[in-house]
Design a protein around this motif. Structure first.
Motif, PDB file in Angstrom:
ATOM      1  N   ASN A  82       0.807  -1.211   0.000  1.00 45.18           N
ATOM      2  CA  ASN A  82       0.000   0.000   0.000  1.00 45.18           C
ATOM      3  C   ASN A  82       0.844   1.266   0.000  1.00 45.18           C
ATOM      4  O   ASN A  82       1.902   1.326   0.606  1.00 45.18           O
ATOM      5  CB  ASN A  82      -0.896   0.037   1.238  1.00 45.18           C
ATOM      6  N   LEU A  83       0.312   2.258  -0.675  1.00 47.07           N
ATOM      7  CA  LEU A  83       0.892   3.596  -0.612  1.00 47.07           C
ATOM      8  C   LEU A  83      -0.144   4.527  -0.007  1.00 47.07           C
ATOM      9  O   LEU A  83      -1.245   4.679  -0.557  1.00 47.07           O
ATOM     10  CB  LEU A  83       1.273   4.101  -2.005  1.00 47.07           C
ATOM     11  N   LEU A  84       0.211   5.128   1.125  1.00 48.68           N
ATOM     12  CA  LEU A  84      -0.663   6.112   1.746  1.00 48.68           C
ATOM     13  C   LEU A  84      -0.155   7.499   1.411  1.00 48.68           C
ATOM     14  O   LEU A  84       1.045   7.772   1.517  1.00 48.68           O
ATOM     15  CB  LEU A  84      -0.680   5.936   3.264  1.00 48.68           C
ATOM     16  N   MET A  85      -1.060   8.355   0.956  1.00 55.37           N
ATOM     17  CA  MET A  85      -0.693   9.748   0.704  1.00 55.37           C
ATOM     18  C   MET A  85      -1.508  10.619   1.637  1.00 55.37           C
ATOM     19  O   MET A  85      -2.731  10.532   1.651  1.00 55.37           O
ATOM     20  CB  MET A  85      -0.944  10.126  -0.761  1.00 55.37           C
ATOM     21  N   ASN A  86      -0.828  11.435   2.425  1.00 62.36           N
ATOM     22  CA  ASN A  86      -1.471  12.227   3.472  1.00 62.36           C
ATOM     23  C   ASN A  86      -2.417  11.349   4.297  1.00 62.36           C
ATOM     24  O   ASN A  86      -3.527  11.748   4.640  1.00 62.36           O
ATOM     25  CB  ASN A  86      -2.226  13.417   2.871  1.00 62.36           C
ATOM     26  N   GLY A  87      -1.978  10.130   4.574  1.00 60.70           N
ATOM     27  CA  GLY A  87      -2.744   9.210   5.404  1.00 60.70           C
ATOM     28  C   GLY A  87      -3.805   8.419   4.665  1.00 60.70           C
ATOM     29  O   GLY A  87      -4.423   7.524   5.239  1.00 60.70           O
ATOM     30  N   LYS A  88      -4.033   8.748   3.409  1.00 66.04           N
ATOM     31  CA  LYS A  88      -5.104   8.069   2.664  1.00 66.04           C
ATOM     32  C   LYS A  88      -4.517   6.994   1.755  1.00 66.04           C
ATOM     33  O   LYS A  88      -3.566   7.239   1.015  1.00 66.04           O
ATOM     34  CB  LYS A  88      -5.872   9.101   1.829  1.00 66.04           C
ATOM     35  N   LEU A 114      -8.647   5.067  -4.031  1.00 71.01           N
ATOM     36  CA  LEU A 114      -9.063   6.175  -4.897  1.00 71.01           C
ATOM     37  C   LEU A 114      -9.455   5.633  -6.271  1.00 71.01           C
ATOM     38  O   LEU A 114      -8.780   4.773  -6.819  1.00 71.01           O
ATOM     39  CB  LEU A 114      -7.916   7.175  -5.090  1.00 71.01           C
ATOM     40  N   GLY A 115     -10.517   6.142  -6.842  1.00 69.59           N
ATOM     41  CA  GLY A 115     -10.858   5.809  -8.222  1.00 69.59           C
ATOM     42  C   GLY A 115      -9.922   6.543  -9.174  1.00 69.59           C
ATOM     43  O   GLY A 115      -9.155   7.406  -8.762  1.00 69.59           O
ATOM     44  N   ALA A 116     -10.005   6.180 -10.450  1.00 67.83           N
ATOM     45  CA  ALA A 116      -9.090   6.765 -11.438  1.00 67.83           C
ATOM     46  C   ALA A 116      -9.204   8.296 -11.477  1.00 67.83           C
ATOM     47  O   ALA A 116      -8.207   8.998 -11.594  1.00 67.83           O
ATOM     48  CB  ALA A 116      -9.363   6.174 -12.817  1.00 67.83           C
ATOM     49  N   ARG A 117     -10.421   8.796 -11.369  1.00 69.97           N
ATOM     50  CA  ARG A 117     -10.602  10.256 -11.441  1.00 69.97           C
ATOM     51  C   ARG A 117     -10.035  10.950 -10.218  1.00 69.97           C
ATOM     52  O   ARG A 117      -9.433  12.009 -10.318  1.00 69.97           O
ATOM     53  CB  ARG A 117     -12.078  10.606 -11.605  1.00 69.97           C
ATOM     54  N   GLU A 118     -10.240  10.310  -9.046  1.00 70.77           N
ATOM     55  CA  GLU A 118      -9.684  10.876  -7.813  1.00 70.77           C
ATOM     56  C   GLU A 118      -8.151  10.858  -7.847  1.00 70.77           C
ATOM     57  O   GLU A 118      -7.500  11.785  -7.377  1.00 70.77           O
ATOM     58  CB  GLU A 118     -10.165  10.070  -6.609  1.00 70.77           C
ATOM     59  N   GLN A 119      -7.613   9.757  -8.393  1.00 72.60           N
ATOM     60  CA  GLN A 119      -6.152   9.670  -8.526  1.00 72.60           C
ATOM     61  C   GLN A 119      -5.627  10.811  -9.385  1.00 72.60           C
ATOM     62  O   GLN A 119      -4.640  11.457  -9.051  1.00 72.60           O
ATOM     63  CB  GLN A 119      -5.742   8.339  -9.162  1.00 72.60           C
TER      64      GLN A 119
END
Ligand SMILES: Nc1ncnc2c1ncn2[C@@H]1O[C@H](COP(=O)(O)OP(=O)(O)O)[C@@H](O)[C@H]1O
Ligand SMILES: [Mg+2]
Length: 219
Positions: free
Chosen positions: A66-72, A77-82
Motif C-alpha cells: 500500500n501507498l498512503l498519501m497524506n494518510g489516505k 481512490l478511483g481513477a478520477r480521484e487519482q
C-alpha cells in the motif's frame, strides 16, 4: 509537533512480467516521507528508483502493498480521484524536461492549470528568473532555462509534493547547482516536500537525507 507523513510505503512491490520472467522492480519497500522533508534517492541503474517515484506520484499502482498519501490509501481512490490528487498535490520534474516543443514557455506552464491564469503562470516564471522569456519555445532556451520552466509548471498548482527524476541529469554542473538551489529554497522557505532521484553526489548533497536503493529495495 509531529510532522504528518506525506507518503507511507507499506511493503510495496512492483512486479513486471516480461515473457516468462518476473522482475521485482520494487521488492517490499517500506518508507516514510515526512511533511517538509527533502530526500534524494540514489543507486545503480535498474535498482528501482524511477519505479519508486512513479508509485509515489500515483502514476503507477503497486502490484502488492500500500501507498498512503497524506494518510489516505491510494488504492481506495478511483481513477478520477487519482488524477485529481496528481494534479493538485504533486508536481513532476523530469530529466528531459518534458516540455511541449510547439508551445511557448507561458503555454507550457498554463497547461496543468484547471483555469488558465496567465498572470499566475508569469509569476512562477518570474520566480524562476524567466521574465522576458514567456513567448520563447523550448528550443530557444538553454537546458537550465528549460528545467526552470518545468519547475514553474510543476509549482503552478501549489503542490505539497515535488517529485523529480534526475532533474540535473542533462545539465552542466553550474546549471545543476542553480536547479538544486531553487529546489532547496522551495523546501526551506516554502516547506514543499521534495524527493529527487539522482546519480549526482553534488546534487544529493543539497538534500537532507540520502536513500540508497539496490535491487528494488532500500538499503
Ligand atoms: N514498464 C516496465 N516493464 C518491464 N520492466 C520494467 C518496466 N519499468 C521498469 N522495469 C524494470 O524494473 C527495474 C527497475 O527499473 P527502474 O525503476 O527504471 O530503475 P532505475 O530508475 O533505478 O534505473 C529494471 O530491471 C527495469 O528494467
Ligand atoms: Mg530511472
Amino acid at each position: 509537533m509531529n510532522k504528518t507523513n506525506v507518503l507511507e510505503f507499506k511493503d510495496v512491490w512492483k512486479i513486471y512480467r516480461m515473457g516468462g520472467e518476473e522482475i521485482n522492480a520494487l521488492a517490499g519497500v517500506n518508507l516514510t516521507i515526512k511533511d517538509g522533508s527533502f530526500t534524494s534517492i540514489m543507486g545503480p541503474s535498474g535498482s528501482g528508483k524511477s519505479t519508486l517515484l512513479h508509485v509515489a506520484g500515483i502514476l503507477d499502482m503497486p502490484t502488492r502493498g500500500n501507498l498512503l498519501m497524506n494518510g489516505k490509501d491510494t488504492s481506495t481512490l478511483g481513477a478520477r480521484e487519482q488524477a485529481r490528487f496528481r494534479r493538485s498535490e504533486i508536481g513532476f520534474v523530469f530529466q528531459r524536461f518534458n516540455l511541449l516543443p510547439q508551445l511557448t514557455t507561458l503555454e507550457n506552464v498554463l497547461l496543468p492549470m484547471n483555469q488558465p491564469e496567465p498572470q499566475k503562470a508569469q509569476e512562477y516564471l518570474d520566480k524562476m528568473g524567466l521574465e522576458g522569456k514567456y513567448s520563447k519555445t523550448p528550443n530557444q532556451l538553454s537546458g537550465g532555462e528549460q528545467q526552470r520552466v518545468s519547475i514553474a509548471r510543476a509549482l503552478v498548482n501549489q503542490p505539497s509534493l515535488i517529485l523529480a527524476d534526475e532533474p540535473t541529469g542533462e545539465l552542466d554542473s553550474k546549471n545543476a547547482e542553480v536547479i538544486m538551489g531553487i529546489l532547496q529554497d522551495l523546501n526551506k522557505k516554502e516547506g514543499v516536500t521534495i524527493i529527487i532521484v539522482t546519480h549526482n553526489q553534488l546534487a544529493a548533497d543539497f538534500t537532507d537525507k540520502i536513500i540508497e536503493m539496490r535491487d528494488g529495495n532500500i538499503i
